[in-house]
Write an enzyme that holds these catalytic residues in place. Structure first.
Site, PDB file in Angstrom:
ATOM      1  N   ASP A 134       0.950  -1.282   0.142  1.00 37.02           N
ATOM      2  CA  ASP A 134       0.063  -0.011   0.014  1.00 37.02           C
ATOM      3  C   ASP A 134       1.006   1.262   0.127  1.00 37.02           C
ATOM      4  OD1 ASP A 134      -2.518   1.727   0.611  1.00 37.02           O
ATOM      5  OD2 ASP A 134      -3.320  -0.281   0.770  1.00 37.02           O
ATOM      6  N   HIS A 167      -3.776   5.979   3.209  1.00 29.71           N
ATOM      7  CA  HIS A 167      -4.528   4.975   2.762  1.00 29.71           C
ATOM      8  C   HIS A 167      -3.911   3.765   3.419  1.00 29.71           C
ATOM      9  CE1 HIS A 167      -6.097   1.503   0.329  1.00 29.71           C
ATOM     10  NE2 HIS A 167      -7.061   2.292  -0.055  1.00 29.71           N
ATOM     11  N   ASN A 258     -14.420  -0.309  -7.205  1.00 30.37           N
ATOM     12  CA  ASN A 258     -15.311   0.525  -6.822  1.00 30.37           C
ATOM     13  C   ASN A 258     -16.239   1.206  -7.821  1.00 30.37           C
ATOM     14  OD1 ASN A 258     -14.092   0.256  -4.229  1.00 30.37           O
ATOM     15  ND2 ASN A 258     -13.121   2.101  -4.186  1.00 30.37           N
ATOM     16  N   SER A 321     -11.465  -1.290  -0.566  1.00 34.53           N
ATOM     17  CA  SER A 321      -9.991  -1.225   0.085  1.00 34.53           C
ATOM     18  C   SER A 321     -10.311  -1.697   1.652  1.00 34.53           C
ATOM     19  CB  SER A 321      -9.237   0.003   0.098  1.00 34.53           C
ATOM     20  OG  SER A 321      -8.690   0.325  -1.151  1.00 34.53           O
TER      21      SER A 321
END
Length: 386
Positions: A134, A167, A258, A321
């Protein structure tokens, strides 16, 4: 070597000024001797050491990330050498909501909904090692003080994998935060997060960074890899590396995307070797933004999830996520007690123990699905330890 044109293009590519921008390809070799010969050839290219720094090996799949000069760069090249473009990839998160006044979060709604707290008397995910590929992690965050272990910064290997986006810290918090008094607690508060920084401050990375991240996770023997990102196109090299991790017994959890698609999800979640995750809301309905359909293995809370953020703060975020991190934490609870379970067995258990979802219908009505389910950490652990 019997592919001089390919070597010439490689030579010219690494000799070009690096200041011309990122223009690399992923080169995989079907035959081990070709890979070794190419590495040997590169070592002989002195004194062009500046160019050699542009070449990175991914040894587990016999691949090189390197620039090639001009011409056609995709597809089969010569004698089992495959070249593919090093494309961009993005994290799977929607808006980061403006945080309210800081207060004790205790247990976020998603952690409650998957019933992780009911598993804690038996397992808190103790010492299960999780590679989170990430944006890095906030090593100074009070929620993650006991949750972060050694990782790697693939963007700058001389630096720690500090998070400059938020994130990655958000994902780490949902998986393994352990600040019971003043912050929040995650699904598996005694699991260990190994931050693998592949994404920049904009939440963007290259496929090659993901490949090198998985390579690091396999070589460092993590138990689970969390991949909360996706792309639309296939990558042979990425599939090869996912396969390598899978056959090393590593559970790979990936977010579906998404775009609200009903028949398609992003890669790498679409690969059968991963556990693909869609997002739900507080009412156990599929979130409107979540990709769904036959390629999704399990769903998890992903709408307005509050978790850790950089600079010691907390944010709400929505996305597949966020759902993926709930599933990763749930698996960690099980693996702490049953470390011998294989990835395929864990996927089957997740599906069998999932809580049925509510399906939206017109006029405010809903029905219960018999095929789609949301992760239930407590039931997963019960069934998995019988």
């Amino acid at each position: 070597m019997d592919y001089p044109d390919f070597l010439q293009r490689l030579h010219e590519g690494i000799s070009e000024p690096s200041g011309s921008g990122r223009n690399k390809q992923i080169i995989t070799f079907d035959k081990p001797h070709q890979y070794r010969e190419c590495l040997s050839y590169l070592k002989k290219l002195k004194p062009e050491l500046a160019g050699l720094r542009q070449v990175q090996p991914a040894r587990l799949i016999r691949a090189l990330i390197a620039p090639l000069s001009g011409g056609d760069r995709l597809g089969k090249y010569h004698h089992g050498v495959t070249v593919e473009e090093d494309t961009r990839i993005k994290v799977h998160a929607e808006t980061a909501y403006i945080p309210k006044a800081e207060k004790s979060l205790s247990m976020p709604w998603g952690v409650k909904q998957v019933r992780a707290y009911k598993a804690w008397p038996s397992s808190t995910g103790n010492r299960v090692r999780i590679g989170v590929i990430d944006t890095g992690a906030d090593f100074h965050h009070p929620d993650l003080r006991y949750s972060l272990a050694r990782g790697i910064n693939l963007l700058n290997r001389t630096m720690l994998p500090y998070d400059d986006n938020g994130h990655g810290t958000h994902i780490a918090g949902t998986i393994a935060a352990s600040n019971y008094d003043e912050g929040m607690v995650g699904v598996a508060p005694r699991a260990l997060i190994h931050p693998v920084k592949a994404f920049d401050h904009n939440g963007a990375a290259y496929v090659s960074d993901i490949i090198l991240g998985i390579d690091w996770c396999v070589l460092n023997r993590v138990d689970i890899i969390n991949m909360s990102f996706g792309m639309k196109s296939r990558s042979k090299a990425l599939l090869d590396m996912v396969n390598k991790a899978y056959h090393n017994g590593i559970v790979i959890v990936a977010s579906s995307g998404n775009e609200g698609k009903r028949r398609s999800i992003d890669y790498p979640a679409r690969y059968s070797q991963t556990i693909s995750v869609g997002a739900t809301d507080k009412y156990r309905r599929i979130a409107p933004f979540s990709n769904r359909g036959q390629f999704v293995d399990v769903y998890a809370p992903g709408e307005k999830i509050r978790s850790s953020w950089i600079h010691g703060k907390h944010h709400e975020m929505s996305g597949t996520s966020m759902a993926t991190s709930h599933v990763t934490g749930s698996i960690a609870l099980l693996l702490s007690l049953r470390p011998e379970l294989e990835p395929g067995e864990i996927k089957a258990l997740l599906k069998r123990t999932a809580t049925p979802l509510r399906l939206r219908k017109s006029a405010g009505r809903s029905s219960i699905s018999t095929k789609l389910g949301e992760v239930d950490a407590f039931r997963l652990m019960q069934e998995g330890t019988k």
